[in-house]
Design a protein around this motif. Sequence first.
Motif, PDB file in Angstrom:
ATOM      1  N   ASN A   8     -41.458 -38.351 -11.660  1.00 45.36           N
ATOM      2  CA  ASN A   8     -40.593 -37.218 -11.296  1.00 45.36           C
ATOM      3  C   ASN A   8     -41.305 -35.882 -11.389  1.00 45.36           C
ATOM      4  O   ASN A   8     -41.127 -35.015 -10.539  1.00 45.36           O
ATOM      5  CB  ASN A   8     -39.347 -37.195 -12.187  1.00 45.36           C
ATOM      6  N   PHE A   9     -42.134 -35.711 -12.415  1.00 45.93           N
ATOM      7  CA  PHE A   9     -42.772 -34.402 -12.596  1.00 45.93           C
ATOM      8  C   PHE A   9     -43.749 -34.080 -11.467  1.00 45.93           C
ATOM      9  O   PHE A   9     -44.045 -32.909 -11.241  1.00 45.93           O
ATOM     10  CB  PHE A   9     -43.440 -34.275 -13.973  1.00 45.93           C
ATOM     11  N   LEU A  10     -44.233 -35.063 -10.738  1.00 46.31           N
ATOM     12  CA  LEU A  10     -45.081 -34.784  -9.576  1.00 46.31           C
ATOM     13  C   LEU A  10     -44.248 -34.473  -8.335  1.00 46.31           C
ATOM     14  O   LEU A  10     -44.696 -33.769  -7.446  1.00 46.31           O
ATOM     15  CB  LEU A  10     -45.997 -35.975  -9.263  1.00 46.31           C
ATOM     16  N   GLU A  11     -43.060 -35.028  -8.269  1.00 49.36           N
ATOM     17  CA  GLU A  11     -42.183 -34.817  -7.123  1.00 49.36           C
ATOM     18  C   GLU A  11     -41.528 -33.437  -7.167  1.00 49.36           C
ATOM     19  O   GLU A  11     -41.166 -32.882  -6.146  1.00 49.36           O
ATOM     20  CB  GLU A  11     -41.099 -35.908  -7.061  1.00 49.36           C
ATOM     21  N   GLU A  12     -41.377 -32.905  -8.350  1.00 49.85           N
ATOM     22  CA  GLU A  12     -40.788 -31.572  -8.500  1.00 49.85           C
ATOM     23  C   GLU A  12     -41.861 -30.529  -8.193  1.00 49.85           C
ATOM     24  O   GLU A  12     -43.045 -30.823  -8.248  1.00 49.85           O
ATOM     25  CB  GLU A  12     -40.290 -31.394  -9.937  1.00 49.85           C
TER      26      GLU A  12
ATOM     27  N   GLU B  45     -46.760 -26.337 -16.708  1.00 48.21           N
ATOM     28  CA  GLU B  45     -45.460 -26.546 -17.337  1.00 48.21           C
ATOM     29  C   GLU B  45     -45.203 -28.012 -17.689  1.00 48.21           C
ATOM     30  O   GLU B  45     -44.139 -28.347 -18.197  1.00 48.21           O
ATOM     31  CB  GLU B  45     -44.346 -26.038 -16.412  1.00 48.21           C
ATOM     32  N   TRP B  46     -46.162 -28.887 -17.436  1.00 40.29           N
ATOM     33  CA  TRP B  46     -45.991 -30.294 -17.785  1.00 40.29           C
ATOM     34  C   TRP B  46     -45.996 -30.452 -19.303  1.00 40.29           C
ATOM     35  O   TRP B  46     -46.663 -29.709 -20.015  1.00 40.29           O
ATOM     36  CB  TRP B  46     -47.137 -31.136 -17.225  1.00 40.29           C
ATOM     37  N   THR B  47     -45.288 -31.472 -19.748  1.00 41.84           N
ATOM     38  CA  THR B  47     -45.329 -31.795 -21.170  1.00 41.84           C
ATOM     39  C   THR B  47     -46.657 -32.494 -21.462  1.00 41.84           C
ATOM     40  O   THR B  47     -47.367 -32.931 -20.542  1.00 41.84           O
ATOM     41  CB  THR B  47     -44.176 -32.747 -21.555  1.00 41.84           C
ATOM     42  N   GLU B  48     -46.982 -32.621 -22.718  1.00 48.44           N
ATOM     43  CA  GLU B  48     -48.220 -33.311 -23.103  1.00 48.44           C
ATOM     44  C   GLU B  48     -48.190 -34.767 -22.619  1.00 48.44           C
ATOM     45  O   GLU B  48     -49.199 -35.289 -22.150  1.00 48.44           O
ATOM     46  CB  GLU B  48     -48.388 -33.249 -24.621  1.00 48.44           C
ATOM     47  N   GLU B  49     -47.030 -35.408 -22.719  1.00 46.30           N
ATOM     48  CA  GLU B  49     -46.875 -36.799 -22.264  1.00 46.30           C
ATOM     49  C   GLU B  49     -47.113 -36.912 -20.747  1.00 46.30           C
ATOM     50  O   GLU B  49     -47.797 -37.828 -20.290  1.00 46.30           O
ATOM     51  CB  GLU B  49     -45.474 -37.306 -22.610  1.00 46.30           C
ATOM     52  N   GLU B  50     -46.573 -35.971 -19.984  1.00 51.22           N
ATOM     53  CA  GLU B  50     -46.769 -35.979 -18.535  1.00 51.22           C
ATOM     54  C   GLU B  50     -48.239 -35.778 -18.179  1.00 51.22           C
ATOM     55  O   GLU B  50     -48.787 -36.465 -17.318  1.00 51.22           O
ATOM     56  CB  GLU B  50     -45.908 -34.888 -17.882  1.00 51.22           C
ATOM     57  N   GLU B  51     -48.879 -34.858 -18.874  1.00 54.22           N
ATOM     58  CA  GLU B  51     -50.288 -34.583 -18.614  1.00 54.22           C
ATOM     59  C   GLU B  51     -51.156 -35.795 -18.948  1.00 54.22           C
ATOM     60  O   GLU B  51     -52.060 -36.159 -18.193  1.00 54.22           O
ATOM     61  CB  GLU B  51     -50.732 -33.373 -19.429  1.00 54.22           C
TER      62      GLU B  51
END
Length: 88
Positions: free
Chosen positions: A34-38, A44-50
Motif C-alpha cells: 500500500n505504501f508504494l501505491e499511495e 514519510e515511510w515507517t521504518e518497517e516499510e523502508e
Amino acid sequence: MKTKDIKLYTVQCRWADEDSSEILFRTVAIGRPNFLEEDKPCEEWTEEEEEFDCQIFHYYDNYEQLNQHLKDGDETKEDFIVTKIINQ
C-alpha cells in the motif's frame, strides 16, 4: 496490499547488459504494498516499510509477469535476466 500478503520469491538472475556470467540471487515480490501505491514520499515511510522495500529487488503485479520475465530470457526488456525462480 499489506506487506504480509505479498508473496516473495528468490530468483536466480544475471545482468542483461554485461558479458559477466556472475549469478545473482535476489528477492522479488508479487504485488505492491500500500505504501508504494499511495503518493507518500519515501521520507514519510515507517521504518518497517523502508526495511521491506530495501529487501525487494523488483516488484511484479502477478506471478504471470514473473514467469514471462523468465521465459523472455535474453530478449527481456528489463536490465536483468531471470534464469530461475526459487520458491521462498
